[in-house]
Structure formats: structure tokens, C-alpha cells
Write a protein that holds these residues in place. Sequence first.
Motif, PDB file in Angstrom:
ATOM      1  N   GLU A 156       0.829  -1.211   0.000  1.00 22.42           N
ATOM      2  CA  GLU A 156       0.000   0.000   0.000  1.00 22.42           C
ATOM      3  C   GLU A 156       0.862   1.259   0.000  1.00 22.42           C
ATOM      4  O   GLU A 156       0.539   2.249  -0.656  1.00 22.42           O
ATOM      5  CB  GLU A 156      -0.939  -0.020   1.206  1.00 22.42           C
ATOM      6  CG  GLU A 156      -2.004  -1.107   1.136  1.00 22.42           C
ATOM      7  CD  GLU A 156      -2.811  -1.214   2.410  1.00 22.42           C
ATOM      8  OE1 GLU A 156      -3.910  -1.791   2.364  1.00 22.42           O
ATOM      9  OE2 GLU A 156      -2.347  -0.712   3.457  1.00 22.42           O
ATOM     10  N   ASP A 157       1.958   1.223   0.740  1.00 19.97           N
ATOM     11  CA  ASP A 157       2.849   2.383   0.803  1.00 19.97           C
ATOM     12  C   ASP A 157       3.491   2.690  -0.555  1.00 19.97           C
ATOM     13  O   ASP A 157       3.901   3.828  -0.813  1.00 19.97           O
ATOM     14  CB  ASP A 157       3.945   2.161   1.849  1.00 19.97           C
ATOM     15  CG  ASP A 157       3.406   2.222   3.276  1.00 19.97           C
ATOM     16  OD1 ASP A 157       2.277   2.718   3.463  1.00 19.97           O
ATOM     17  OD2 ASP A 157       4.108   1.760   4.194  1.00 19.97           O
ATOM     18  N   LEU A 158       3.576   1.679  -1.411  1.00 17.34           N
ATOM     19  CA  LEU A 158       4.145   1.889  -2.748  1.00 17.34           C
ATOM     20  C   LEU A 158       3.160   2.598  -3.680  1.00 17.34           C
ATOM     21  O   LEU A 158       3.544   3.051  -4.753  1.00 17.34           O
ATOM     22  CB  LEU A 158       4.545   0.545  -3.354  1.00 17.34           C
ATOM     23  CG  LEU A 158       5.748  -0.159  -2.721  1.00 17.34           C
ATOM     24  CD1 LEU A 158       5.905  -1.558  -3.301  1.00 17.34           C
ATOM     25  CD2 LEU A 158       7.017   0.658  -2.919  1.00 17.34           C
ATOM     26  N   GLY A 159       1.896   2.659  -3.265  1.00 16.36           N
ATOM     27  CA  GLY A 159       0.895   3.353  -4.061  1.00 16.36           C
ATOM     28  C   GLY A 159       0.328   2.549  -5.207  1.00 16.36           C
ATOM     29  O   GLY A 159      -0.395   3.083  -6.050  1.00 16.36           O
ATOM     30  N   VAL A 160       0.632   1.251  -5.275  1.00 18.25           N
ATOM     31  CA  VAL A 160       0.105   0.410  -6.345  1.00 18.25           C
ATOM     32  C   VAL A 160      -1.251  -0.168  -5.942  1.00 18.25           C
ATOM     33  O   VAL A 160      -1.568  -0.275  -4.757  1.00 18.25           O
ATOM     34  CB  VAL A 160       1.062  -0.752  -6.688  1.00 18.25           C
ATOM     35  CG1 VAL A 160       2.364  -0.236  -7.219  1.00 18.25           C
ATOM     36  CG2 VAL A 160       1.283  -1.650  -5.473  1.00 18.25           C
ATOM     37  N   THR A 161      -2.032  -0.530  -6.955  1.00 19.48           N
ATOM     38  CA  THR A 161      -3.236  -1.327  -6.717  1.00 19.48           C
ATOM     39  C   THR A 161      -2.838  -2.755  -7.026  1.00 19.48           C
ATOM     40  O   THR A 161      -2.389  -3.061  -8.139  1.00 19.48           O
ATOM     41  CB  THR A 161      -4.384  -0.884  -7.636  1.00 19.48           C
ATOM     42  OG1 THR A 161      -4.560   0.535  -7.512  1.00 19.48           O
ATOM     43  CG2 THR A 161      -5.667  -1.599  -7.258  1.00 19.48           C
ATOM     44  N   ALA A 162      -2.964  -3.628  -6.032  1.00 21.42           N
ATOM     45  CA  ALA A 162      -2.388  -4.967  -6.165  1.00 21.42           C
ATOM     46  C   ALA A 162      -3.427  -6.072  -5.985  1.00 21.42           C
ATOM     47  O   ALA A 162      -4.322  -5.968  -5.154  1.00 21.42           O
ATOM     48  CB  ALA A 162      -1.266  -5.155  -5.144  1.00 21.42           C
ATOM     49  N   TYR A 163      -3.264  -7.106  -6.797  1.00 20.60           N
ATOM     50  CA  TYR A 163      -4.010  -8.351  -6.638  1.00 20.60           C
ATOM     51  C   TYR A 163      -3.055  -9.393  -6.069  1.00 20.60           C
ATOM     52  O   TYR A 163      -1.969  -9.612  -6.630  1.00 20.60           O
ATOM     53  CB  TYR A 163      -4.500  -8.872  -7.983  1.00 20.60           C
ATOM     54  CG  TYR A 163      -5.786  -8.288  -8.515  1.00 20.60           C
ATOM     55  CD1 TYR A 163      -6.436  -7.216  -7.899  1.00 20.60           C
ATOM     56  CD2 TYR A 163      -6.367  -8.824  -9.665  1.00 20.60           C
ATOM     57  CE1 TYR A 163      -7.604  -6.698  -8.412  1.00 20.60           C
ATOM     58  CE2 TYR A 163      -7.539  -8.306 -10.190  1.00 20.60           C
ATOM     59  CZ  TYR A 163      -8.156  -7.238  -9.563  1.00 20.60           C
ATOM     60  OH  TYR A 163      -9.314  -6.734 -10.094  1.00 20.60           O
ATOM     61  N   LEU A 164      -3.464 -10.051  -5.003  1.00 22.42           N
ATOM     62  CA  LEU A 164      -2.761 -11.215  -4.486  1.00 22.42           C
ATOM     63  C   LEU A 164      -3.597 -12.432  -4.875  1.00 22.42           C
ATOM     64  O   LEU A 164      -4.752 -12.538  -4.473  1.00 22.42           O
ATOM     65  CB  LEU A 164      -2.619 -11.149  -2.964  1.00 22.42           C
ATOM     66  CG  LEU A 164      -1.984  -9.883  -2.379  1.00 22.42           C
ATOM     67  CD1 LEU A 164      -1.937  -9.978  -0.859  1.00 22.42           C
ATOM     68  CD2 LEU A 164      -0.589  -9.665  -2.947  1.00 22.42           C
ATOM     69  N   ILE A 165      -3.030 -13.321  -5.650  1.00 20.46           N
ATOM     70  CA  ILE A 165      -3.762 -14.500  -6.093  1.00 20.46           C
ATOM     71  C   ILE A 165      -3.393 -15.679  -5.201  1.00 20.46           C
ATOM     72  O   ILE A 165      -2.215 -15.932  -4.957  1.00 20.46           O
ATOM     73  CB  ILE A 165      -3.452 -14.804  -7.568  1.00 20.46           C
ATOM     74  CG1 ILE A 165      -4.007 -13.668  -8.442  1.00 20.46           C
ATOM     75  CG2 ILE A 165      -4.031 -16.148  -7.984  1.00 20.46           C
ATOM     76  CD1 ILE A 165      -3.752 -13.836  -9.911  1.00 20.46           C
ATOM     77  N   ALA A 166      -4.410 -16.384  -4.712  1.00 19.86           N
ATOM     78  CA  ALA A 166      -4.154 -17.490  -3.781  1.00 19.86           C
ATOM     79  C   ALA A 166      -5.130 -18.623  -4.023  1.00 19.86           C
ATOM     80  O   ALA A 166      -6.304 -18.400  -4.338  1.00 19.86           O
ATOM     81  CB  ALA A 166      -4.267 -17.001  -2.339  1.00 19.86           C
TER      82      ALA A 166
END
Length: 240
Positions: A157-167
Amino acid sequence: MQKYYERISTGVKGLDELIEGGLIPGRVYLITGPPGSGKTTFGMHFLLEGARKGEKVAYVSLIHKPEEVVKDMLRFDPSIYVYVNKWKLMLYDLGPVLWRESTRVPTWRSVLSRIREIVEDEGISRLVIDPLTAIDFPLQNPVEKRVELAKFIRGLEDLGVTAYLIAEMIEMDKYSEEHFLVSGIIILHYFMHQGRMIRAIQIYKMRGTRHDSNLKLLKFTDKGLVVYNKSPFGAVEDGE
């Protein structure tokens, strides 16, 4: 006056309408479900949507060869190679790199360190990490594990990206630390109903967003995944 969040598209047809226009940027979302449910395709839709809008996006693999993922997506969107060749969609195979650095499988800290380099060096705005379950946690204490995972998610979150974690999620009634720490959870399902295999999507959690948690029909089409705002069970009864 209520403050509404800016939204970005998921790239999956029919899904944005179910989550108030799309995702809240800069947050981390978990995409989970059983093997073969379409999680990686779901993630590629998200990345391609960003690339089409001129963003630099990244697919970070911890197990699969990214080139094979691209080949699989080619059947749905032939333009994917255009974005790969223009370095708009960047592919990173971190598994072999991280395993060479240690006798252990990748840890939260080692993966975050590598991702930080990628995001900062390339100006990445959207990120998919696939699969989260490849990351090891050496400590057995569940409290310490949650703390380390919280640091990992906060670091993204601190990197400012919108991220998907796939599990992978084999046992659908069991939840782990990441389910409580991420901003949103989308579960992809498939199951037999009245002698037919059907697919469904469930927006299980989405902070800051009104959403319906009931199962919605999900289909693989010649353009990839499509979400329909109706029950998957009704679709079977209607003969769709």
C-alpha cells in the motif's frame, strides 16, 4: 456530505457495476478460489485494462512461467503481446531468483524487497502477485505471522500500487490471515449443479464499497471472463 472514492476498472466485463464503478486505487485485493477457477485470467484482465489506459503494470510470478500465462491469455486478447513488447505489461519470474538466494522458499520480506525495486524503478501502478501461497512463513506463532503479513500488505500500500494477491483456496470455509488484512476479497467458484458445471463469482469483502455478497454468474467467453448480475443457479434453470 459523503465522500466517494475514485475508482479504477477491473477490466472484467460486468464486474465494475457491482462494486460502485470499480476498485479503490492504492489498495490490496485478494483473488482466491480453487485450481482452474480463472484467477490468473482475472488478474490479467486487470493488468491489461491498465496497460490500455497507458499505465505500466506488472505480473509477478512466483511459480508459473509468465510467458506461458501470456500465451494462455492470447486466446482472449491478442493485443497482449503489443503491451508486453512496449513494456507496458511487464513480466517478472521471481521464483527462480528468490530460490537461488536462499535454501528456503521465498519469504514475505524477500518478495516485498524485490517488488519495491520493480515498482519504484519502473513506475508500476497495477500489480499482480501469483500465487501468494508460494510465499513461506518460517515462524509458527500465528500472531507473529499476522504481523509479518500485515507489514507485507502495508508495504504494498505504501508503494501506491493497486495490487491483486492470487491465492488457492481449496477449503472454502477456512480463512487465513490475509483474508482479514486485505481491503477486498473476490472468490471465484465452480461446482456441479443439476448435472452441469457452472462458474460463479462472489464479492466477499470490499471495504469502502457497497456490494452484494451473493453468488453471481461468471462465464468464460471468447473475450475472457464476463460477470452477470444474476444467480448462477437461475442460469442453469434457464438453460444458459
